[in-house]
Scaffold this motif. Structure first.
Motif, PDB file in Angstrom:
ATOM      1  N   TRP A 121     -12.581  28.322  37.490  1.00 19.43           N
ATOM      2  CA  TRP A 121     -11.440  27.882  38.136  1.00 19.43           C
ATOM      3  C   TRP A 121     -12.090  27.801  39.389  1.00 19.43           C
ATOM      4  O   TRP A 121     -12.382  29.079  40.103  1.00 19.43           O
ATOM      5  CB  TRP A 121     -10.082  28.533  38.139  1.00 19.43           C
ATOM      6  CG  TRP A 121      -9.682  29.043  36.777  1.00 19.43           C
ATOM      7  CD1 TRP A 121     -10.216  28.819  35.371  1.00 19.43           C
ATOM      8  CD2 TRP A 121      -8.161  29.495  36.462  1.00 19.43           C
ATOM      9  NE1 TRP A 121      -9.172  29.108  34.668  1.00 19.43           N
ATOM     10  CE2 TRP A 121      -7.947  29.425  35.166  1.00 19.43           C
ATOM     11  CE3 TRP A 121      -7.169  29.613  37.325  1.00 19.43           C
ATOM     12  CZ2 TRP A 121      -6.931  29.711  34.697  1.00 19.43           C
ATOM     13  CZ3 TRP A 121      -6.093  29.949  36.863  1.00 19.43           C
ATOM     14  CH2 TRP A 121      -5.893  29.872  35.382  1.00 19.43           C
TER      15      TRP A 121
ATOM     16  N   CYS B 254       2.329  18.902  35.295  1.00 22.47           N
ATOM     17  CA  CYS B 254       2.345  20.272  34.689  1.00 22.47           C
ATOM     18  C   CYS B 254       1.466  20.913  35.778  1.00 22.47           C
ATOM     19  O   CYS B 254       0.857  21.789  35.520  1.00 22.47           O
ATOM     20  CB  CYS B 254       1.995  20.325  33.352  1.00 22.47           C
ATOM     21  SG  CYS B 254       2.558  21.633  32.437  1.00 22.47           S
ATOM     22  N   VAL B 255       2.003  21.052  37.268  1.00 24.11           N
ATOM     23  CA  VAL B 255       1.388  21.663  37.950  1.00 24.11           C
ATOM     24  C   VAL B 255       1.863  23.241  38.346  1.00 24.11           C
ATOM     25  O   VAL B 255       3.076  23.352  38.483  1.00 24.11           O
ATOM     26  CB  VAL B 255       1.255  21.066  39.546  1.00 24.11           C
ATOM     27  CG1 VAL B 255       0.704  21.886  40.571  1.00 24.11           C
ATOM     28  CG2 VAL B 255       0.514  19.649  39.508  1.00 24.11           C
ATOM     29  N   SER B 256       1.030  24.185  38.049  1.00 24.85           N
ATOM     30  CA  SER B 256       1.521  25.411  38.050  1.00 24.85           C
ATOM     31  C   SER B 256       1.428  26.145  39.596  1.00 24.85           C
ATOM     32  O   SER B 256       0.865  25.464  40.401  1.00 24.85           O
ATOM     33  CB  SER B 256       0.691  26.607  37.503  1.00 24.85           C
ATOM     34  OG  SER B 256       0.468  25.929  36.035  1.00 24.85           O
TER      35      SER B 256
ATOM     36  N   ASN C  68       6.574  17.809  38.794  1.00 25.49           N
ATOM     37  CA  ASN C  68       6.668  17.971  37.547  1.00 25.49           C
ATOM     38  C   ASN C  68       7.511  17.132  36.739  1.00 25.49           C
ATOM     39  O   ASN C  68       7.367  16.546  35.697  1.00 25.49           O
ATOM     40  CB  ASN C  68       6.593  19.419  37.290  1.00 25.49           C
ATOM     41  CG  ASN C  68       5.315  20.218  37.805  1.00 25.49           C
ATOM     42  OD1 ASN C  68       4.184  19.499  38.024  1.00 25.49           O
ATOM     43  ND2 ASN C  68       5.252  21.408  38.099  1.00 25.49           N
TER      44      ASN C  68
ATOM     45  N   ASN D 234      -4.716  21.662  39.105  1.00 19.92           N
ATOM     46  CA  ASN D 234      -3.804  22.408  37.987  1.00 19.92           C
ATOM     47  C   ASN D 234      -2.869  23.451  38.652  1.00 19.92           C
ATOM     48  O   ASN D 234      -1.902  23.663  37.967  1.00 19.92           O
ATOM     49  CB  ASN D 234      -4.917  22.965  36.975  1.00 19.92           C
ATOM     50  CG  ASN D 234      -5.919  22.282  36.508  1.00 19.92           C
ATOM     51  OD1 ASN D 234      -6.937  22.206  36.920  1.00 19.92           O
ATOM     52  ND2 ASN D 234      -5.466  21.495  35.479  1.00 19.92           N
TER      53      ASN D 234
ATOM     54  N   LYS E  24      -0.180  19.148  30.194  1.00 16.79           N
ATOM     55  CA  LYS E  24      -0.652  20.576  29.819  1.00 16.79           C
ATOM     56  C   LYS E  24      -0.932  21.213  31.112  1.00 16.79           C
ATOM     57  O   LYS E  24      -0.843  22.650  30.894  1.00 16.79           O
ATOM     58  CB  LYS E  24      -1.881  20.668  28.806  1.00 16.79           C
ATOM     59  CG  LYS E  24      -1.243  20.048  27.344  1.00 16.79           C
ATOM     60  CD  LYS E  24      -2.357  20.455  26.381  1.00 16.79           C
ATOM     61  CE  LYS E  24      -2.036  19.835  25.109  1.00 16.79           C
ATOM     62  NZ  LYS E  24      -2.986  19.611  24.238  1.00 16.79           N
ATOM     63  N   GLY E  25      -1.222  20.408  32.192  1.00 14.31           N
ATOM     64  CA  GLY E  25      -1.752  21.096  33.221  1.00 14.31           C
ATOM     65  C   GLY E  25      -2.960  21.932  33.129  1.00 14.31           C
ATOM     66  O   GLY E  25      -3.855  21.783  32.535  1.00 14.31           O
ATOM     67  N   PHE E  26      -2.564  23.604  33.642  1.00 24.06           N
ATOM     68  CA  PHE E  26      -3.792  24.240  33.387  1.00 24.06           C
ATOM     69  C   PHE E  26      -4.232  24.714  32.027  1.00 24.06           C
ATOM     70  O   PHE E  26      -5.082  25.249  31.567  1.00 24.06           O
ATOM     71  CB  PHE E  26      -3.745  25.446  34.580  1.00 24.06           C
ATOM     72  CG  PHE E  26      -2.995  26.806  33.866  1.00 24.06           C
ATOM     73  CD1 PHE E  26      -3.670  27.782  33.338  1.00 24.06           C
ATOM     74  CD2 PHE E  26      -1.866  26.730  33.838  1.00 24.06           C
ATOM     75  CE1 PHE E  26      -2.885  28.774  32.961  1.00 24.06           C
ATOM     76  CE2 PHE E  26      -1.083  27.726  33.458  1.00 24.06           C
ATOM     77  CZ  PHE E  26      -1.576  28.968  32.909  1.00 24.06           C
TER      78      PHE E  26
ATOM     79  N   LEU F  96      -3.475  15.939  31.958  1.00 19.36           N
ATOM     80  CA  LEU F  96      -3.145  16.608  33.173  1.00 19.36           C
ATOM     81  C   LEU F  96      -1.742  16.743  33.077  1.00 19.36           C
ATOM     82  O   LEU F  96      -1.180  17.695  33.715  1.00 19.36           O
ATOM     83  CB  LEU F  96      -3.731  16.072  34.463  1.00 19.36           C
ATOM     84  CG  LEU F  96      -4.932  16.299  34.971  1.00 19.36           C
ATOM     85  CD1 LEU F  96      -5.583  15.171  36.052  1.00 19.36           C
ATOM     86  CD2 LEU F  96      -4.912  17.605  35.377  1.00 19.36           C
TER      87      LEU F  96
ATOM     88  N   LYS G  10     -10.900  24.557  35.901  1.00 20.84           N
ATOM     89  CA  LYS G  10      -9.472  24.248  36.640  1.00 20.84           C
ATOM     90  C   LYS G  10      -9.648  24.216  38.084  1.00 20.84           C
ATOM     91  O   LYS G  10     -10.704  24.844  38.850  1.00 20.84           O
ATOM     92  CB  LYS G  10      -8.506  25.651  36.295  1.00 20.84           C
ATOM     93  CG  LYS G  10      -8.451  25.943  34.631  1.00 20.84           C
ATOM     94  CD  LYS G  10      -8.022  24.900  33.784  1.00 20.84           C
ATOM     95  CE  LYS G  10      -8.064  25.300  32.544  1.00 20.84           C
ATOM     96  NZ  LYS G  10      -7.564  24.063  31.677  1.00 20.84           N
TER      97      LYS G  10
END
Ligand SMILES: Nc1ncnc2c1ncn2[C@@H]1O[C@H](COP(=O)(O)OP(=O)(O)O)[C@@H](O)[C@H]1O
Ligand SMILES: C=C(OP(=O)(O)O)C(=O)O
Length: 408
Positions: free
Chosen positions: A400, A149-151, A143, A118, A85-87, A82, A94
């Protein structure tokens, strides 16, 4: 959905009952230990509930995650993954969380990230750009400093006919048989039995005898008189007006399509997009896409602005968008099934079939599908979801999922 704590994995499909101690998992299979954990922030609204997850399965490293995936068929992710790489991680499902006042502190955002978020979604129809900028800054900090790695996704306001904020704290009730004036005039305060619409032309083409439905069935009215551009209507089915409640007009059982006359991308939406580009957001979700043109327009714009990595998601939330589904999917990087607004334009009972159809088209074109609205709605008030809510996520469709009021 269980949420990861340190050294734990997210076991999405396992939502436990408060009394349960072990999910019914065999220890020899997962060698995991069920531990209580709390994650998430206070929920807006009545403010009683918390987005809280009851347990997580503690399983060590990547090897065990792999085993859980392969042997138990779980869609799981390690905290390490998590963070890194996040999403883009291996978990196919997701989680997209709407960030609102109830969860915008650095601590709340971190809890959401630990819980498996994510993507953080910012709905541009609420609050100021400064407020959104501040949230984006906090996510960037999370982050950078904590290795997540949250978008970030912005969601455009789009154009839709709805009730203006009526100034009342929560809702206004309409009783059956009462008469109401619907107007686009700007009025001082909230006169009784008067509802203000956000769009001047809201009554164009509407005839006496047409039905006006609020929020897909929350309350219904019959138009009994046209007074200039205003409509006098009699309540035929009592119900509530929530702030920004949506209008739909019906004649002989058919929708009188009004929203499609409004532009998908207003001036404000372009200004919000410009804001998103300058903040380097990862996704732009476009509200009220009726055909592929606005998607292509936005993609061209992003290309010119050298923001090619920003992904464009089209929100399918109108009859028109269903009719042009294939071209919209083709033009977009992904689709959001905006079930809240779809339920205003199509009968509720058709939503499952429509969701399946959209998913099918997206799968064929290899595009991700986001399912939005009322996923864990009961958790706005209560700490545990209903059994029915749990069961609706047990499919292996790998959507998602977008949480809205549950988090914001
Ligand atoms: N940035 C924000 N600022 C204030 N309130 C918000 C924000 N984002 C969401 N909310 C609250 O959460 C509710 C649900 O959010 P959302 O579904 O995105 O908006 P809406 O249902 O109004 O389209 C909103 O009605 C609002 O009360
Ligand atoms: C996600 C949705 O749209 P919004 O919250 O922008 O109204 C929806 O209608 O389900």
């Amino acid at each position: 959905m269980a949420v990861a704590t340190s050294d734990s994995i997210l076991a999405r499909s396992l939502i436990t009952d408060r009394r349960s101690t072990n999910f019914g998992l065999k220890n020899e299979v997962c060698r995991g230990k069920v531990v209580p954990c709390r994650a998430g922030g206070k929920v807006k609204g009545k403010g009683k509930g918390r987005v809280e997850v009851k347990a997580a399965v503690q399983i060590g490293g990547l090897e065990e995650v792999k085993k859980a995936k392969e042997e138990m068929g779980l869609d799981v992710v390690s905290e390490e993954e998590l963070r890194e790489k996040g999403f883009l991680g291996m978990r196919k499902t997701k989680l997209v969380c709407t960030i609102g006042p109830a969860c915008c502190s650095p601590q709340d955002l971190e809890k959401l990230a630990l819980g498996g978020m994510n993507v953080a979604r910012l709905n541009m129809c609420h609050n100021t750009r400064d407020w959104h900028r501040d949230v984006i800054k906090k996510i960037n900090q999370l982050n950078e400093e904590k290795g997540f790695c949250v978008s970030v996704m912005i969601d455009t306001e789009g154009s839709q006919i709805h009730v203006l904020d009526h100034g009342a704290p929560s809702s206004v009730k309409a009783e059956e048989g009462s008469t109401w004036l619907f107007t686009a005039q700007k009025l001082e305060g909230s006169p009784p039995f008067t509802i203000q619409a956000n769009y001047e032309g809201f009554s164009e083409g509407i005839e006496v005898g047409d039905e006006l439905v609020i929020d897909g069935g929350m309350a219904s009215f019959q138009v009994i008189e046209k007074v200039g551009n205003d409509l006098r209507c009699k309540c035929t089915d009592s119900g509530l007006f929530l702030p920004r409640a949506k209008f739909s007009f019906w004649r002989n059982g058919k929708l009188v399509a009004r929203n499609s006359e409004l532009p998908t991308l207003s001036k404000k939406d372009w200004a919000d997009i410009e804001f998103g580009v300058s903040e380097g957001v990862d996704f732009i979700a476009l509200s009220f896409v009726n055909d592929a043109d606005p998607v292509r327009q936005l993609k061209n714009y992003l290309y010119m602005r050298s923001s090619r990595s920003t992904r464009v998601l089209a929100k399918v939330e109108s009859l028109e968008s269903l009719q042009k589904l294939k071209e919209i999917v083709e033009a977009s990087d992904g689709i959001m099934v905006a079930r809240g607004d779809l339920g205003v334009e199509i009968p509720y009972e058709q939503i499952p079939t429509v969701q399946e159809e959209i998913t099918h088209v997206c799968r064929e074109m290899n595009k991700p599908v986001i399912v939005a609205s009322q996923l864990l709605e009961s958790m706005i008030e209560y700490p545990t979801p209903t059994r029915a809510e749990v069961i609706s996520y047990s499919s292996r469709c790998y959507y998602w999922y977008l949480l809205i009021k549950e988090t914001s």
